[in-house]
Design a protein around this motif. Sequence first.
Motif, PDB file in Angstrom:
ATOM      1  N   THR A  26       0.866  -1.174   0.000  1.00  0.00           N
ATOM      2  CA  THR A  26       0.000   0.000   0.000  1.00  0.00           C
ATOM      3  C   THR A  26       0.905   1.227   0.000  1.00  0.00           C
ATOM      4  OG1 THR A  26      -1.945   1.027   1.020  1.00  0.00           O
ATOM      5  CG2 THR A  26      -0.269   0.142   2.530  1.00  0.00           C
ATOM      6  N   PHE A  27       0.330   2.383   0.194  1.00  0.00           N
ATOM      7  CA  PHE A  27       1.111   3.617   0.271  1.00  0.00           C
ATOM      8  C   PHE A  27       0.283   4.662   0.996  1.00  0.00           C
ATOM      9  CE2 PHE A  27      -1.567   4.183  -3.358  1.00  0.00           C
ATOM     10  CZ  PHE A  27      -1.880   5.532  -3.351  1.00  0.00           C
ATOM     11  N   GLY A  28       0.915   5.787   1.286  1.00  0.00           N
ATOM     12  CA  GLY A  28       0.218   6.921   1.878  1.00  0.00           C
ATOM     13  C   GLY A  28       0.881   8.202   1.438  1.00  0.00           C
ATOM     14  N   GLN A  29       0.135   9.286   1.493  1.00  0.00           N
ATOM     15  CA  GLN A  29       0.685  10.584   1.099  1.00  0.00           C
ATOM     16  C   GLN A  29       1.648  11.131   2.153  1.00  0.00           C
ATOM     17  OE1 GLN A  29       0.239  11.998  -1.955  1.00  0.00           O
ATOM     18  NE2 GLN A  29      -0.748  10.040  -2.340  1.00  0.00           N
ATOM     19  N   ASP A  30       1.495  10.698   3.399  1.00  0.00           N
ATOM     20  CA  ASP A  30       2.408  11.072   4.480  1.00  0.00           C
ATOM     21  C   ASP A  30       2.556   9.852   5.398  1.00  0.00           C
ATOM     22  OD1 ASP A  30       0.169  11.023   6.277  1.00  0.00           O
ATOM     23  OD2 ASP A  30      -0.275  13.098   5.797  1.00  0.00           O
ATOM     24  N   TRP A  31       3.359   9.991   6.441  1.00  0.00           N
ATOM     25  CA  TRP A  31       3.647   8.842   7.316  1.00  0.00           C
ATOM     26  C   TRP A  31       2.399   8.337   8.029  1.00  0.00           C
ATOM     27  CZ3 TRP A  31       7.990   6.000   7.206  1.00  0.00           C
ATOM     28  CH2 TRP A  31       9.069   6.529   6.509  1.00  0.00           C
ATOM     29  N   ASP A  32       1.594   9.260   8.555  1.00  0.00           N
ATOM     30  CA  ASP A  32       0.370   8.836   9.260  1.00  0.00           C
ATOM     31  C   ASP A  32      -0.569   8.091   8.322  1.00  0.00           C
ATOM     32  OD1 ASP A  32       1.185   9.958  11.656  1.00  0.00           O
ATOM     33  OD2 ASP A  32       0.105  11.842  11.354  1.00  0.00           O
ATOM     34  N   ASP A  33      -0.721   8.619   7.131  1.00  0.00           N
ATOM     35  CA  ASP A  33      -1.576   7.997   6.127  1.00  0.00           C
ATOM     36  C   ASP A  33      -1.045   6.614   5.743  1.00  0.00           C
ATOM     37  OD1 ASP A  33      -3.798   8.136   4.354  1.00  0.00           O
ATOM     38  OD2 ASP A  33      -2.482   8.753   2.712  1.00  0.00           O
ATOM     39  N   ALA A  34       0.265   6.501   5.568  1.00  0.00           N
ATOM     40  CA  ALA A  34       0.875   5.218   5.197  1.00  0.00           C
ATOM     41  C   ALA A  34       0.675   4.171   6.286  1.00  0.00           C
ATOM     42  CB  ALA A  34       2.366   5.408   4.909  1.00  0.00           C
ATOM     43  N   ILE A  35       0.819   4.561   7.541  1.00  0.00           N
ATOM     44  CA  ILE A  35       0.636   3.620   8.648  1.00  0.00           C
ATOM     45  C   ILE A  35      -0.829   3.203   8.760  1.00  0.00           C
ATOM     46  CG2 ILE A  35       0.776   3.364  11.164  1.00  0.00           C
ATOM     47  CD1 ILE A  35       3.283   5.282  10.938  1.00  0.00           C
ATOM     48  N   GLU A  36      -1.745   4.154   8.602  1.00  0.00           N
ATOM     49  CA  GLU A  36      -3.173   3.829   8.640  1.00  0.00           C
ATOM     50  C   GLU A  36      -3.525   2.867   7.502  1.00  0.00           C
ATOM     51  OE1 GLU A  36      -7.392   6.126   7.890  1.00  0.00           O
ATOM     52  OE2 GLU A  36      -5.781   7.231   8.875  1.00  0.00           O
ATOM     53  N   ASN A  37      -3.021   3.154   6.308  1.00  0.00           N
ATOM     54  CA  ASN A  37      -3.296   2.282   5.161  1.00  0.00           C
ATOM     55  C   ASN A  37      -2.633   0.916   5.327  1.00  0.00           C
ATOM     56  OD1 ASN A  37      -4.789   4.316   4.015  1.00  0.00           O
ATOM     57  ND2 ASN A  37      -3.181   4.981   2.627  1.00  0.00           N
ATOM     58  N   ALA A  38      -1.463   0.884   5.963  1.00  0.00           N
ATOM     59  CA  ALA A  38      -0.773  -0.389   6.212  1.00  0.00           C
ATOM     60  C   ALA A  38      -1.604  -1.268   7.150  1.00  0.00           C
ATOM     61  CB  ALA A  38       0.614  -0.140   6.790  1.00  0.00           C
ATOM     62  N   THR A  39      -2.162  -0.672   8.178  1.00  0.00           N
ATOM     63  CA  THR A  39      -2.999  -1.419   9.118  1.00  0.00           C
ATOM     64  C   THR A  39      -4.217  -2.001   8.404  1.00  0.00           C
ATOM     65  OG1 THR A  39      -2.269   0.002  10.934  1.00  0.00           O
ATOM     66  CG2 THR A  39      -4.296  -1.247  11.283  1.00  0.00           C
ATOM     67  N   ASP A  40      -4.825  -1.200   7.554  1.00  0.00           N
ATOM     68  CA  ASP A  40      -5.990  -1.653   6.801  1.00  0.00           C
ATOM     69  C   ASP A  40      -5.617  -2.731   5.784  1.00  0.00           C
ATOM     70  OD1 ASP A  40      -8.899  -1.197   6.143  1.00  0.00           O
ATOM     71  OD2 ASP A  40      -7.991  -0.825   4.178  1.00  0.00           O
ATOM     72  N   ALA A  41      -4.541  -2.511   5.040  1.00  0.00           N
ATOM     73  CA  ALA A  41      -4.109  -3.469   4.017  1.00  0.00           C
ATOM     74  C   ALA A  41      -3.740  -4.810   4.651  1.00  0.00           C
ATOM     75  CB  ALA A  41      -2.932  -2.911   3.225  1.00  0.00           C
ATOM     76  N   LEU A  42      -3.066  -4.778   5.787  1.00  0.00           N
ATOM     77  CA  LEU A  42      -2.679  -6.008   6.471  1.00  0.00           C
ATOM     78  C   LEU A  42      -3.915  -6.805   6.877  1.00  0.00           C
ATOM     79  CD1 LEU A  42      -0.583  -7.871   7.817  1.00  0.00           C
ATOM     80  CD2 LEU A  42      -0.656  -6.345   9.809  1.00  0.00           C
ATOM     81  N   ALA A  43      -4.890  -6.142   7.466  1.00  0.00           N
ATOM     82  CA  ALA A  43      -6.119  -6.826   7.894  1.00  0.00           C
ATOM     83  C   ALA A  43      -6.867  -7.401   6.695  1.00  0.00           C
ATOM     84  CB  ALA A  43      -7.015  -5.860   8.667  1.00  0.00           C
ATOM     85  N   ALA A  44      -6.972  -6.620   5.631  1.00  0.00           N
ATOM     86  CA  ALA A  44      -7.692  -7.089   4.435  1.00  0.00           C
ATOM     87  C   ALA A  44      -6.970  -8.266   3.793  1.00  0.00           C
ATOM     88  CB  ALA A  44      -7.828  -5.945   3.434  1.00  0.00           C
ATOM     89  N   TRP A  45      -5.656  -8.169   3.694  1.00  0.00           N
ATOM     90  CA  TRP A  45      -4.869  -9.243   3.068  1.00  0.00           C
ATOM     91  C   TRP A  45      -5.034 -10.537   3.851  1.00  0.00           C
ATOM     92  CZ3 TRP A  45      -1.204 -12.923   3.495  1.00  0.00           C
ATOM     93  CH2 TRP A  45      -0.534 -13.327   2.338  1.00  0.00           C
ATOM     94  N   LEU A  46      -4.893 -10.464   5.164  1.00  0.00           N
ATOM     95  CA  LEU A  46      -5.019 -11.668   5.991  1.00  0.00           C
ATOM     96  C   LEU A  46      -6.441 -12.235   5.965  1.00  0.00           C
ATOM     97  CD1 LEU A  46      -2.819 -10.630   9.043  1.00  0.00           C
ATOM     98  CD2 LEU A  46      -2.297 -12.399   7.339  1.00  0.00           C
ATOM     99  N   ALA A  47      -7.432 -11.346   5.864  1.00  0.00           N
ATOM    100  CA  ALA A  47      -8.826 -11.805   5.849  1.00  0.00           C
ATOM    101  C   ALA A  47      -9.144 -12.614   4.597  1.00  0.00           C
ATOM    102  CB  ALA A  47      -9.769 -10.608   5.956  1.00  0.00           C
ATOM    103  N   HIS A  48      -8.453 -12.330   3.503  1.00  0.00           N
ATOM    104  CA  HIS A  48      -8.798 -12.966   2.231  1.00  0.00           C
ATOM    105  C   HIS A  48      -7.709 -13.868   1.655  1.00  0.00           C
ATOM    106  CE1 HIS A  48     -12.555 -10.864   2.022  1.00  0.00           C
ATOM    107  NE2 HIS A  48     -11.942  -9.739   2.285  1.00  0.00           N
TER     108      HIS A  48
END
Length: 133
Positions: A26-48
């Motif tokens: 995933t990616f983010g426009q800034d560090w906070d965004d990248a970490i938030e997107n990483a948390t979401d991407a990790l959960a989605a990836w593991l779920a499927h």
Amino acid sequence: MKYYAILKETPEAIEVEFPDLEGCVTFGQDWDDAIENATDALAAWLAHAEPRFVKKPSSFEELKHLGGTLMAIVVDEAVKERYENLDSKRFNVIFPTNILNRVDLFRKEVGLKRSKLLQRAVEEFLHAHPSGL
């Protein structure tokens, strides 16, 4: 449970990759965004993910040679469960930077994640234009 992500800063974004989970990026426009997107991407990836692709998380020591900023991302079980229980599909979208910046300002004001804000916007659009599709 946690997995380590490698975050790399580029001129355009903060790129995120989970070396233990092939294709979980995933990616983010800034560090906070990248970490938030990483948390979401990790959960989605593991779920499927098919079980054969889910590896045991590597340690910091095993991954520190890969470069970038290594950061532990904890699996958000509530987010993972929502992905498991919804008939949802993850996809990537590209927005002009000025519009994405406006989206991010608004969603933070109203307390929504990007995906939820965009979902609601599309639902409103489709409701307002039922015969246009």
